[in-house]
Design a protein around this motif. Structure first.
Motif, PDB file in Angstrom:
ATOM      1  N   HIS A  50       0.815  -1.215   0.000  1.00 13.18           N
ATOM      2  CA  HIS A  50       0.000   0.000   0.000  1.00 13.18           C
ATOM      3  C   HIS A  50       0.847   1.262   0.000  1.00 13.18           C
ATOM      4  CE1 HIS A  50       0.827  -0.798   4.215  1.00 13.18           C
ATOM      5  NE2 HIS A  50       0.647   0.484   4.443  1.00 13.18           N
ATOM      6  N   MET A  51       2.097   1.161   0.428  1.00 11.35           N
ATOM      7  CA  MET A  51       2.996   2.319   0.409  1.00 11.35           C
ATOM      8  C   MET A  51       4.348   1.943  -0.200  1.00 11.35           C
ATOM      9  SD  MET A  51       3.710   2.738   4.425  1.00 11.35           S
ATOM     10  CE  MET A  51       5.322   2.225   4.951  1.00 11.35           C
ATOM     11  N   ILE A  52       4.280   1.141  -1.269  1.00  9.98           N
ATOM     12  CA  ILE A  52       5.499   0.618  -1.878  1.00  9.98           C
ATOM     13  C   ILE A  52       6.365   1.726  -2.459  1.00  9.98           C
ATOM     14  CG2 ILE A  52       4.570   0.163  -4.174  1.00  9.98           C
ATOM     15  CD1 ILE A  52       6.903  -2.150  -2.207  1.00  9.98           C
ATOM     16  N   GLY A  53       5.761   2.849  -2.810  1.00 13.43           N
ATOM     17  CA  GLY A  53       6.527   3.959  -3.354  1.00 13.43           C
ATOM     18  C   GLY A  53       7.581   4.475  -2.389  1.00 13.43           C
ATOM     19  N   LYS A  54       7.259   4.449  -1.093  1.00 17.43           N
ATOM     20  CA  LYS A  54       8.214   4.915  -0.083  1.00 17.43           C
ATOM     21  C   LYS A  54       8.988   3.780   0.561  1.00 17.43           C
ATOM     22  CE  LYS A  54       5.156   7.302   2.238  1.00 17.43           C
ATOM     23  NZ  LYS A  54       4.551   8.127   3.275  1.00 17.43           N
ATOM     24  N   ALA A  55       8.428   2.597   0.579  1.00 17.46           N
ATOM     25  CA  ALA A  55       9.022   1.504   1.344  1.00 17.46           C
ATOM     26  C   ALA A  55       9.839   0.527   0.507  1.00 17.46           C
ATOM     27  CB  ALA A  55       7.928   0.738   2.080  1.00 17.46           C
ATOM     28  N   TRP A  56       9.884   0.705  -0.812  1.00 24.64           N
ATOM     29  CA  TRP A  56      10.587  -0.281  -1.625  1.00 24.64           C
ATOM     30  C   TRP A  56      12.081  -0.370  -1.327  1.00 24.64           C
ATOM     31  CZ3 TRP A  56      14.553   0.599  -4.949  1.00 24.64           C
ATOM     32  CH2 TRP A  56      14.756   1.902  -5.393  1.00 24.64           C
ATOM     33  N   PRO A  57      12.773   0.726  -0.973  1.00 21.39           N
ATOM     34  CA  PRO A  57      14.200   0.536  -0.671  1.00 21.39           C
ATOM     35  C   PRO A  57      14.433  -0.389   0.523  1.00 21.39           C
ATOM     36  CG  PRO A  57      13.730   2.866  -1.029  1.00 21.39           C
ATOM     37  CD  PRO A  57      12.425   2.152  -0.959  1.00 21.39           C
ATOM     38  N   ARG A  58      13.603  -0.259   1.531  1.00 18.48           N
ATOM     39  CA  ARG A  58      13.744  -1.119   2.715  1.00 18.48           C
ATOM     40  C   ARG A  58      13.430  -2.574   2.376  1.00 18.48           C
ATOM     41  NH1 ARG A  58      13.828  -1.076   8.490  1.00 18.48           N
ATOM     42  NH2 ARG A  58      13.965  -3.292   8.939  1.00 18.48           N
ATOM     43  N   ALA A  59      12.384  -2.796   1.566  1.00 19.34           N
ATOM     44  CA  ALA A  59      12.002  -4.151   1.198  1.00 19.34           C
ATOM     45  C   ALA A  59      13.099  -4.822   0.367  1.00 19.34           C
ATOM     46  CB  ALA A  59      10.684  -4.138   0.432  1.00 19.34           C
ATOM     47  N   VAL A  60      13.655  -4.091  -0.570  1.00 22.34           N
ATOM     48  CA  VAL A  60      14.736  -4.637  -1.395  1.00 22.34           C
ATOM     49  C   VAL A  60      15.987  -4.858  -0.553  1.00 22.34           C
ATOM     50  CG1 VAL A  60      16.278  -4.119  -3.326  1.00 22.34           C
ATOM     51  CG2 VAL A  60      13.834  -3.694  -3.545  1.00 22.34           C
ATOM     52  N   ALA A  61      16.280  -3.928   0.347  1.00 19.83           N
ATOM     53  CA  ALA A  61      17.457  -4.063   1.214  1.00 19.83           C
ATOM     54  C   ALA A  61      17.349  -5.293   2.106  1.00 19.83           C
ATOM     55  CB  ALA A  61      17.635  -2.809   2.056  1.00 19.83           C
ATOM     56  N   ASP A  62      16.161  -5.568   2.634  1.00 16.95           N
ATOM     57  CA  ASP A  62      15.978  -6.756   3.473  1.00 16.95           C
ATOM     58  C   ASP A  62      16.290  -8.034   2.702  1.00 16.95           C
ATOM     59  OD1 ASP A  62      15.292  -5.316   5.683  1.00 16.95           O
ATOM     60  OD2 ASP A  62      13.131  -5.665   5.513  1.00 16.95           O
ATOM     61  N   VAL A  63      15.773  -8.129   1.480  1.00 16.20           N
ATOM     62  CA  VAL A  63      16.028  -9.317   0.659  1.00 16.20           C
ATOM     63  C   VAL A  63      17.522  -9.437   0.351  1.00 16.20           C
ATOM     64  CG1 VAL A  63      15.592 -10.388  -1.583  1.00 16.20           C
ATOM     65  CG2 VAL A  63      13.708  -9.348  -0.323  1.00 16.20           C
ATOM     66  N   LEU A  64      18.139  -8.332   0.001  1.00 16.52           N
ATOM     67  CA  LEU A  64      19.571  -8.361  -0.313  1.00 16.52           C
ATOM     68  C   LEU A  64      20.419  -8.712   0.904  1.00 16.52           C
ATOM     69  CD1 LEU A  64      19.971  -5.329  -2.732  1.00 16.52           C
ATOM     70  CD2 LEU A  64      20.068  -7.753  -3.286  1.00 16.52           C
ATOM     71  N   VAL A  65      20.080  -8.141   2.055  1.00 11.61           N
ATOM     72  CA  VAL A  65      20.857  -8.418   3.269  1.00 11.61           C
ATOM     73  C   VAL A  65      20.782  -9.891   3.636  1.00 11.61           C
ATOM     74  CG1 VAL A  65      20.888  -8.031   5.762  1.00 11.61           C
ATOM     75  CG2 VAL A  65      20.836  -6.093   4.211  1.00 11.61           C
ATOM     76  N   TRP A  66      19.585 -10.468   3.627  1.00 10.97           N
ATOM     77  CA  TRP A  66      19.458 -11.882   3.998  1.00 10.97           C
ATOM     78  C   TRP A  66      20.070 -12.786   2.941  1.00 10.97           C
ATOM     79  CZ3 TRP A  66      19.189 -13.225   8.676  1.00 10.97           C
ATOM     80  CH2 TRP A  66      18.541 -12.417   9.606  1.00 10.97           C
ATOM     81  N   GLY A  67      19.956 -12.415   1.668  1.00 15.45           N
ATOM     82  CA  GLY A  67      20.589 -13.205   0.618  1.00 15.45           C
ATOM     83  C   GLY A  67      22.106 -13.200   0.729  1.00 15.45           C
ATOM     84  N   VAL A  68      22.676 -12.017   0.970  1.00 17.68           N
ATOM     85  CA  VAL A  68      24.130 -11.916   1.133  1.00 17.68           C
ATOM     86  C   VAL A  68      24.570 -12.636   2.406  1.00 17.68           C
ATOM     87  CG1 VAL A  68      25.993 -10.278   1.586  1.00 17.68           C
ATOM     88  CG2 VAL A  68      24.366  -9.831  -0.246  1.00 17.68           C
ATOM     89  N   THR A  69      23.791 -12.521   3.464  1.00 15.28           N
ATOM     90  CA  THR A  69      24.125 -13.217   4.717  1.00 15.28           C
ATOM     91  C   THR A  69      24.185 -14.726   4.506  1.00 15.28           C
ATOM     92  OG1 THR A  69      23.092 -11.466   6.011  1.00 15.28           O
ATOM     93  CG2 THR A  69      23.419 -13.583   7.110  1.00 15.28           C
ATOM     94  N   ILE A  70      23.199 -15.272   3.815  1.00 18.21           N
ATOM     95  CA  ILE A  70      23.187 -16.709   3.533  1.00 18.21           C
ATOM     96  C   ILE A  70      24.393 -17.083   2.679  1.00 18.21           C
ATOM     97  CG2 ILE A  70      21.951 -18.522   2.277  1.00 18.21           C
ATOM     98  CD1 ILE A  70      19.338 -17.103   3.183  1.00 18.21           C
ATOM     99  N   GLY A  71      24.682 -16.278   1.664  1.00 19.83           N
ATOM    100  CA  GLY A  71      25.816 -16.566   0.796  1.00 19.83           C
ATOM    101  C   GLY A  71      27.145 -16.528   1.523  1.00 19.83           C
ATOM    102  N   VAL A  72      27.348 -15.525   2.362  1.00 18.83           N
ATOM    103  CA  VAL A  72      28.612 -15.404   3.099  1.00 18.83           C
ATOM    104  C   VAL A  72      28.778 -16.537   4.100  1.00 18.83           C
ATOM    105  CG1 VAL A  72      29.843 -13.977   4.794  1.00 18.83           C
ATOM    106  CG2 VAL A  72      28.853 -12.921   2.763  1.00 18.83           C
ATOM    107  N   ILE A  73      27.714 -16.861   4.824  1.00 21.25           N
ATOM    108  CA  ILE A  73      27.802 -17.953   5.793  1.00 21.25           C
ATOM    109  C   ILE A  73      28.091 -19.274   5.085  1.00 21.25           C
ATOM    110  CG2 ILE A  73      26.459 -19.331   7.428  1.00 21.25           C
ATOM    111  CD1 ILE A  73      25.177 -16.711   8.361  1.00 21.25           C
ATOM    112  N   ALA A  74      27.411 -19.512   3.960  1.00 25.10           N
ATOM    113  CA  ALA A  74      27.674 -20.750   3.208  1.00 25.10           C
ATOM    114  C   ALA A  74      29.102 -20.766   2.671  1.00 25.10           C
ATOM    115  CB  ALA A  74      26.670 -20.885   2.069  1.00 25.10           C
ATOM    116  N   TRP A  75      29.607 -19.629   2.243  1.00 22.85           N
ATOM    117  CA  TRP A  75      30.963 -19.555   1.705  1.00 22.85           C
ATOM    118  C   TRP A  75      32.013 -19.803   2.789  1.00 22.85           C
ATOM    119  CZ3 TRP A  75      34.650 -15.330   2.046  1.00 22.85           C
ATOM    120  CH2 TRP A  75      35.744 -15.498   1.203  1.00 22.85           C
ATOM    121  N   LEU A  76      31.738 -19.346   4.008  1.00 21.71           N
ATOM    122  CA  LEU A  76      32.689 -19.496   5.097  1.00 21.71           C
ATOM    123  C   LEU A  76      32.718 -20.908   5.687  1.00 21.71           C
ATOM    124  CD1 LEU A  76      32.189 -16.139   7.012  1.00 21.71           C
ATOM    125  CD2 LEU A  76      34.133 -16.800   5.587  1.00 21.71           C
ATOM    126  N   MET A  77      31.640 -21.668   5.501  1.00 16.53           N
ATOM    127  CA  MET A  77      31.588 -23.011   6.073  1.00 16.53           C
ATOM    128  C   MET A  77      32.353 -24.006   5.208  1.00 16.53           C
ATOM    129  SD  MET A  77      27.811 -23.548   7.533  1.00 16.53           S
ATOM    130  CE  MET A  77      27.345 -22.836   9.068  1.00 16.53           C
TER     131      MET A  77
END
Length: 99
Positions: free
Chosen positions: A32-59
């Protein structure tokens, strides 16, 4: 000790899968307010995706495998709930129409 660490890696994979699925639901939650909230939504997906990738890479070998199994197992479990929910809703509608 190795088996215990593999169980911990599996649990970590399950947790990270839950967080990633929640992040993927973020844009829908704030649509309903994607015009203002899209940076946060995209950042959340990117942060968790990078977190999963880094943890998998380090193991290392068996721990990375356990992590991926945890990620995959929870994803399959989550996706299996969707048709089960549809089946539940259909049977509830049929039960309500009988009365």
């Amino acid at each position: 000790m190795t088996a215990l660490l593999q169980v911990a890696a599996f649990a970590l994979g399950t947790y990270l899968s839950i967080r990633m699925i929640a992040a993927l639901h973020g844009p829908v939650d704030v649509w309903h307010m994607i015009g203002k909230a899209w940076p946060r939504a995209v950042a959340d997906v990117l942060v968790w995706g990078v977190t999963i990738g880094v943890i998998a890479w380090l193991m290392h070998g068996p721990y990375r495998t356990a992590l991926v199994w945890g990620l995959s197992a929870h994803l399959v479990f989550y996706l299996s709930l969707l048709p089960l929910m549809r089946l539940y809703v259909v049977t509830r509608r049929i039960d309500q129409n009988i009365d």
